[in-house]
Design a protein around this motif. Sequence first.
Motif, PDB file in Angstrom:
ATOM      1  N   LEU A   1       0.846  -1.207   0.000  1.00  0.00           N
ATOM      2  CA  LEU A   1       0.000   0.000   0.000  1.00  0.00           C
ATOM      3  C   LEU A   1       0.872   1.243   0.000  1.00  0.00           C
ATOM      4  CD1 LEU A   1      -2.782  -1.123   2.481  1.00  0.00           C
ATOM      5  CD2 LEU A   1      -3.083  -0.548   0.096  1.00  0.00           C
ATOM      6  N   GLY A   2       1.582   1.420  -1.115  1.00  0.00           N
ATOM      7  CA  GLY A   2       2.554   2.497  -1.175  1.00  0.00           C
ATOM      8  C   GLY A   2       1.938   3.891  -1.212  1.00  0.00           C
ATOM      9  N   TRP A   3       0.625   3.960  -1.391  1.00  0.00           N
ATOM     10  CA  TRP A   3       0.024   5.292  -1.493  1.00  0.00           C
ATOM     11  C   TRP A   3      -0.464   5.815  -0.151  1.00  0.00           C
ATOM     12  CZ3 TRP A   3      -5.079   5.490   0.052  1.00  0.00           C
ATOM     13  CH2 TRP A   3      -5.761   4.263   0.105  1.00  0.00           C
ATOM     14  N   VAL A   4      -0.545   4.913   0.864  1.00  0.00           N
ATOM     15  CA  VAL A   4      -1.165   5.305   2.138  1.00  0.00           C
ATOM     16  C   VAL A   4      -0.403   6.447   2.807  1.00  0.00           C
ATOM     17  CG1 VAL A   4      -1.757   4.525   4.463  1.00  0.00           C
ATOM     18  CG2 VAL A   4      -2.252   3.080   2.495  1.00  0.00           C
ATOM     19  N   ARG A   5       0.937   6.353   2.784  1.00  0.00           N
ATOM     20  CA  ARG A   5       1.736   7.371   3.478  1.00  0.00           C
ATOM     21  C   ARG A   5       1.572   8.753   2.854  1.00  0.00           C
ATOM     22  NH1 ARG A   5       7.661   4.825   4.148  1.00  0.00           N
ATOM     23  NH2 ARG A   5       7.236   3.221   5.698  1.00  0.00           N
ATOM     24  N   VAL A   6       1.469   8.772   1.539  1.00  0.00           N
ATOM     25  CA  VAL A   6       1.459  10.067   0.856  1.00  0.00           C
ATOM     26  C   VAL A   6       0.036  10.648   0.782  1.00  0.00           C
ATOM     27  CG1 VAL A   6       1.145   9.303  -1.535  1.00  0.00           C
ATOM     28  CG2 VAL A   6       2.591  11.265  -1.067  1.00  0.00           C
ATOM     29  N   PHE A   7      -0.952   9.783   1.003  1.00  0.00           N
ATOM     30  CA  PHE A   7      -2.341  10.208   0.794  1.00  0.00           C
ATOM     31  C   PHE A   7      -2.764  11.444   1.611  1.00  0.00           C
ATOM     32  CE2 PHE A   7      -7.011   9.887   1.261  1.00  0.00           C
ATOM     33  CZ  PHE A   7      -7.356   9.949  -0.082  1.00  0.00           C
ATOM     34  N   PRO A   8      -2.464  11.508   2.930  1.00  0.00           N
ATOM     35  CA  PRO A   8      -2.893  12.697   3.688  1.00  0.00           C
ATOM     36  C   PRO A   8      -2.315  14.003   3.136  1.00  0.00           C
ATOM     37  CG  PRO A   8      -1.995  11.007   5.160  1.00  0.00           C
ATOM     38  CD  PRO A   8      -1.771  10.525   3.776  1.00  0.00           C
ATOM     39  N   HIS A   9      -1.072  13.947   2.643  1.00  0.00           N
ATOM     40  CA  HIS A   9      -0.430  15.158   2.106  1.00  0.00           C
ATOM     41  C   HIS A   9      -1.144  15.613   0.830  1.00  0.00           C
ATOM     42  CE1 HIS A   9       2.948  14.300   4.851  1.00  0.00           C
ATOM     43  NE2 HIS A   9       2.770  13.044   4.501  1.00  0.00           N
ATOM     44  N   VAL A  10      -1.403  14.634  -0.034  1.00  0.00           N
ATOM     45  CA  VAL A  10      -2.037  14.917  -1.315  1.00  0.00           C
ATOM     46  C   VAL A  10      -3.483  15.374  -1.109  1.00  0.00           C
ATOM     47  CG1 VAL A  10      -2.727  13.839  -3.479  1.00  0.00           C
ATOM     48  CG2 VAL A  10      -0.526  13.300  -2.502  1.00  0.00           C
ATOM     49  N   LEU A  11      -4.151  14.725  -0.144  1.00  0.00           N
ATOM     50  CA  LEU A  11      -5.541  15.085   0.154  1.00  0.00           C
ATOM     51  C   LEU A  11      -5.643  16.537   0.638  1.00  0.00           C
ATOM     52  CD1 LEU A  11      -8.404  13.820   0.289  1.00  0.00           C
ATOM     53  CD2 LEU A  11      -8.001  13.481   2.729  1.00  0.00           C
ATOM     54  N   THR A  12      -4.711  16.924   1.504  1.00  0.00           N
ATOM     55  CA  THR A  12      -4.715  18.302   2.020  1.00  0.00           C
ATOM     56  C   THR A  12      -4.565  19.300   0.873  1.00  0.00           C
ATOM     57  OG1 THR A  12      -3.636  17.460   3.999  1.00  0.00           O
ATOM     58  CG2 THR A  12      -3.674  19.839   3.725  1.00  0.00           C
ATOM     59  N   ALA A  13      -3.619  19.001  -0.028  1.00  0.00           N
ATOM     60  CA  ALA A  13      -3.407  19.912  -1.161  1.00  0.00           C
ATOM     61  C   ALA A  13      -4.640  19.969  -2.053  1.00  0.00           C
ATOM     62  CB  ALA A  13      -2.191  19.459  -1.969  1.00  0.00           C
ATOM     63  N   SER A  14      -5.316  18.819  -2.229  1.00  0.00           N
ATOM     64  CA  SER A  14      -6.461  18.811  -3.153  1.00  0.00           C
ATOM     65  C   SER A  14      -7.690  19.516  -2.568  1.00  0.00           C
ATOM     66  CB  SER A  14      -6.804  17.387  -3.600  1.00  0.00           C
ATOM     67  OG  SER A  14      -7.260  16.639  -2.504  1.00  0.00           O
ATOM     68  N   MET A  15      -7.628  19.909  -1.289  1.00  0.00           N
ATOM     69  CA  MET A  15      -8.661  20.793  -0.730  1.00  0.00           C
ATOM     70  C   MET A  15      -8.748  22.077  -1.562  1.00  0.00           C
ATOM     71  SD  MET A  15     -10.385  19.787   1.880  1.00  0.00           S
ATOM     72  CE  MET A  15     -10.971  21.191   2.786  1.00  0.00           C
ATOM     73  N   ALA A  16      -7.605  22.472  -2.132  1.00  0.00           N
ATOM     74  CA  ALA A  16      -7.584  23.667  -2.967  1.00  0.00           C
ATOM     75  C   ALA A  16      -8.489  23.477  -4.181  1.00  0.00           C
ATOM     76  CB  ALA A  16      -6.149  23.967  -3.419  1.00  0.00           C
ATOM     77  N   ASN A  17      -8.538  22.249  -4.717  1.00  0.00           N
ATOM     78  CA  ASN A  17      -9.434  21.968  -5.842  1.00  0.00           C
ATOM     79  C   ASN A  17     -10.883  21.908  -5.411  1.00  0.00           C
ATOM     80  OD1 ASN A  17      -6.703  20.871  -6.827  1.00  0.00           O
ATOM     81  ND2 ASN A  17      -7.986  21.058  -8.639  1.00  0.00           N
ATOM     82  N   PHE A  18     -11.096  21.446  -4.183  1.00  0.00           N
ATOM     83  CA  PHE A  18     -12.450  21.463  -3.622  1.00  0.00           C
ATOM     84  C   PHE A  18     -12.961  22.916  -3.616  1.00  0.00           C
ATOM     85  CE2 PHE A  18     -15.325  22.078  -0.034  1.00  0.00           C
ATOM     86  CZ  PHE A  18     -16.256  21.062  -0.231  1.00  0.00           C
ATOM     87  N   LEU A  19     -12.089  23.832  -3.209  1.00  0.00           N
ATOM     88  CA  LEU A  19     -12.459  25.252  -3.180  1.00  0.00           C
ATOM     89  C   LEU A  19     -12.737  25.785  -4.582  1.00  0.00           C
ATOM     90  CD1 LEU A  19     -10.371  27.409  -0.707  1.00  0.00           C
ATOM     91  CD2 LEU A  19     -12.808  27.512  -1.173  1.00  0.00           C
ATOM     92  N   PHE A  20     -11.925  25.321  -5.543  1.00  0.00           N
ATOM     93  CA  PHE A  20     -12.128  25.716  -6.940  1.00  0.00           C
ATOM     94  C   PHE A  20     -13.529  25.307  -7.389  1.00  0.00           C
ATOM     95  CE2 PHE A  20     -11.020  24.344 -11.522  1.00  0.00           C
ATOM     96  CZ  PHE A  20     -11.486  25.543 -12.050  1.00  0.00           C
ATOM     97  N   GLY A  21     -13.860  24.050  -7.126  1.00  0.00           N
ATOM     98  CA  GLY A  21     -15.193  23.553  -7.491  1.00  0.00           C
ATOM     99  C   GLY A  21     -16.289  24.323  -6.777  1.00  0.00           C
ATOM    100  N   TYR A  22     -16.049  24.607  -5.505  1.00  0.00           N
ATOM    101  CA  TYR A  22     -17.052  25.327  -4.715  1.00  0.00           C
ATOM    102  C   TYR A  22     -17.335  26.693  -5.335  1.00  0.00           C
ATOM    103  CZ  TYR A  22     -19.551  27.123  -0.648  1.00  0.00           C
ATOM    104  OH  TYR A  22     -20.513  27.645   0.178  1.00  0.00           O
ATOM    105  N   HIS A  23     -16.272  27.379  -5.735  1.00  0.00           N
ATOM    106  CA  HIS A  23     -16.461  28.712  -6.310  1.00  0.00           C
ATOM    107  C   HIS A  23     -17.057  28.680  -7.722  1.00  0.00           C
ATOM    108  CE1 HIS A  23     -15.086  31.354  -3.169  1.00  0.00           C
ATOM    109  NE2 HIS A  23     -14.069  30.556  -2.943  1.00  0.00           N
TER     110      HIS A  23
END
Length: 449
Positions: A1-23
């Motif tokens: 499961l090589g993606w588990v460690r990096v997932f929280p970091h990537v998820l936090t950054a993709s909050m920025a895309n959530f905001l993009f969609g929201y706007h």
Amino acid sequence: LGWVRVFPHVLTASMANFLFGYHIGVMNGPIEDIARELGFQGNPFLQGLVVSIFIVGAFFGSLGSSALVDYLGCKRTLQIDSIPLILGAFIRAHSLDEMLLGRFLVGIGIGVNTVLVPIYISEVAPTKYRGTLGTLCQIGTCLGIIAALSLGIPSESDPHWWRTMLYAACVPGFFIVVGMQFAVESPRWLAKVGRLDDARKVVENIWGVAEAEKAMEEMKSVVANDDSQASWSELLAEPHNRVALIGGSLFFLQQFAGINGVLYFSSLTFRDVGITSGILASLYVGITNFGGALVASNLMDKQGRKNLLIGSYLGMAFAMFLIVFSISFPLDEGVGHTLSVTGTLLYIFTFALGAGPVTGIIIPELSSARTRSKVMGFSFTVHWICNFVVGLYFLELVKLFGVGAVYAGFGGVSLLSALFAYNFIVETKGRSLEEIEMSLSPAAPGERK
């Protein structure tokens, strides 16, 4: 499961895309209420301006983004960039001017973020999962649109609800500022600015010690003897000009294949079938988009970017021609409407499979470490210009030529895009960014300047 460690970091950054969609979604329902309250009701130009000044801000944001990223790194830039996003959402819109200023500030923030997040994800994700994690940009955007539309439901009965919706946009901004404090910096950026020990720590932390040696060797080979900042003029030289041209073309084709026109027009298409609530119609669209993005995340590292892109554009062309057929030929009215709704949803689903996510994923993959932020900045600048032009002229063209002709045009561009992808896109799945860069560079690695 090589993606588990990096997932929280990537998820936090993709909050920025959530905001993009929201706007994107936030103006969908209440624009009439805002116009009434701020005194520009019945003025289509000003209503259009409130929606589109956002794009003007994004244009400047994406132009300026590369200087920030090269100098500060992804982590700090994402934090600093939340300031205009929070401010823009927080400005108490008592007048049209304040509303425009708020939307413009939000646009700047979004312009920087849309360039930044795909770069960050491509640089911190393990090679094997880079495509799947890259689709988080698209998934985040979809969820943001769905959130804004769901939150917008009360605005159908409460004319002042839109203020609450704008204030709500501050929350993800604060999340990004706090969350990125705990996220890692891109190891490739650290290597680029000479902080090799820090880069190694990050790599060991998110990819595991076993990967560290090979990854560090590759990074060093790419950034060796190169600590200066890239300049815009480098995009004119081989091999960067080719990548910049591909990046710009992909976004040009993506926008002129009509996604924003279709999204804009979808509520009218649904109205014909008796779904009169604009927000409900947009929710169907948002959920279809999200479904497609989820499927894409599953296929991205299996099928590869190129196949998804070609298949996606062929599907979009088919969907467009289906709608054109339903409009142009005398069918039973019920059948015609059903076909055009099916076509619209199919178009959006197939867009979300490739044209949407792959475009943002493959451009940073094809770019060199040195020019990645410049190529992305340039490509997104093209994206915003085309987005603006389509938004500006779409309704005019529909008035002049009819929906059928305009959609046939979109179908034609989709076919062209599939051809373009077939001829010009290099497959990047399963190869590290450094491998891709070496394979595209004109000189042998030893002779790199």
